[in-house]
Design an enzyme around this catalytic site. Structure first.
Site, PDB file in Angstrom:
ATOM      1  N   ASP A   1       0.824  -1.210   0.000  1.00 39.94           N
ATOM      2  CA  ASP A   1       0.000   0.000   0.000  1.00 39.94           C
ATOM      3  C   ASP A   1       0.862   1.265   0.000  1.00 39.94           C
ATOM      4  O   ASP A   1       2.014   1.255   0.438  1.00 39.94           O
ATOM      5  CB  ASP A   1      -0.908  -0.018   1.244  1.00 39.94           C
ATOM      6  CG  ASP A   1      -2.070   0.967   1.104  1.00 39.94           C
ATOM      7  OD1 ASP A   1      -2.383   1.388  -0.019  1.00 39.94           O
ATOM      8  OD2 ASP A   1      -2.659   1.330   2.148  1.00 39.94           O
TER       9      ASP A   1
ATOM     10  N   ASN B   1     -10.789  -2.381  -5.598  1.00 37.59           N
ATOM     11  CA  ASN B   1     -10.032  -1.433  -6.419  1.00 37.59           C
ATOM     12  C   ASN B   1     -10.695  -1.193  -7.783  1.00 37.59           C
ATOM     13  O   ASN B   1     -10.381  -0.212  -8.467  1.00 37.59           O
ATOM     14  CB  ASN B   1      -8.580  -1.900  -6.618  1.00 37.59           C
ATOM     15  CG  ASN B   1      -7.719  -1.799  -5.367  1.00 37.59           C
ATOM     16  OD1 ASN B   1      -6.752  -2.558  -5.205  1.00 37.59           O
ATOM     17  ND2 ASN B   1      -8.041  -0.864  -4.467  1.00 37.59           N
TER      18      ASN B   1
END
Ligand code: IPE
Ligand code: IPE
Ligand code: MG
Length: 242
Positions: A20, A68
């Site tokens: 991330d 996502n």
């Protein structure tokens, strides 16, 4: 935990990483978010090579979550393009390091182009005997469990399984990659303290290590630090440790 080429470094058998912070890495430099994703590939290469060198059995990298897909279309398009390139460009890295590639996730929303590159790389590395690298693409932990439930229900309907025989092992057998050992260590970069729908079943007893650096800045020393932290943890698995 085993002895490793790095003397005293404890090496988990199975490692999972939530990569991330690519967007923040880029934005903090005044760059477009995609630049962070591009630089993130270098961190993927470093991490794969080091895990292979240290003898990690399974490495699962969270590259693109089911959620996502709700990002802006432009970012998804560029990410998919990057992924396609990665799947071709990194073949020498996988082959040179005896790494076997696997995919974890749903195939239905991935383009034919991505699926073809993915399947070619999976086939090319199928005989490699070192680290198994599972790329979690279009992956969600809840979706994986829902998919497992559906396949178990189908087996019941087909008369292959009795409902009373469904237990923990049955569910585990119906996950995307039942052959992979559950992660001993879950690493998340960029400081967030959440699992974001990653490997919900498999991380039941994983040790969690959150690293503050954004993924493109993740270096071998950060991986080693995560392994050292892991080595200091007392794993109890619900029992009493003397
Ligand atoms: C992780 O970086 C990569 C993917 C989710 C594809 P992000 O894109 O989530 O970066 P931040 O969290 O916005 O900084
Ligand atoms: C998790 O990161 C997904 C990947 C690393 C591929 P996100 O950036 O999507 O997670 P949230 O939105 O911060 O929970
Ligand atoms: Mg993020």
């Amino acid at each position: 935990m085993r002895e490793t080429p790095n003397a005293d470094l404890p090496v988990p058998r199975s490692v999972a990483v939530i990569m991330d912070g690519n967007g923040r890495w880029a934005r903090s430099r005044g760059l477009e978010r995609i630049r962070g994703h591009e630089r993130g590939i270098d961190a993927v290469r470093r991490t794969v090579e080091e895990c292979a060198r240290l003898g990690v059995e399974a490495l699962t990298l969270y590259a693109f979550s089911e959620e996502n897909w709700s990002r802006p279309a432009r970012e998804i398009k560029l990410l998919m393009r990057l992924l396609e390139r990665f799947l071709v460009d990194e073949r020498p890295t996988l082959m040179d390091n005896n790494v076997r590639l696997l995919h974890s996730g749903r195939r239905d929303r991935l383009s034919t182009r991505v699926l073809e590159r993915l399947d070619e790389s999976i086939a090319m590395t199928a005989a490699n005997t070192g680290t198994r690298l599972a790329l979690a693409i279009s992956y969600g932990g809840r979706q994986e469990l829902a998919d497992a439930a559906r396949r178990i229900a189908e087996a019941v309907l087909a008369g292959e399984l009795a409902p009373e025989d469904i237990d923990v092992a049955t569910v585990a057998r119906h996950l995307y990659h039942p052959e992979l050992p559950d992660p001993d260590l879950l690493i998340r970069t960029a400081g967030e303290l959440r699992v974001s729908n990653f490997l919900l079943w498999q991380i039941s007893y994983a040790e969690i290590h959150v690293c503050d650096v954004c993924w493109p800045d993740f270096q071998i020393e950060h991986l080693h630090e995560a392994f050292r932290t892991f080595g200091r943890r007392v794993r109890k698995f619900g029992t009493v440790v003397p």
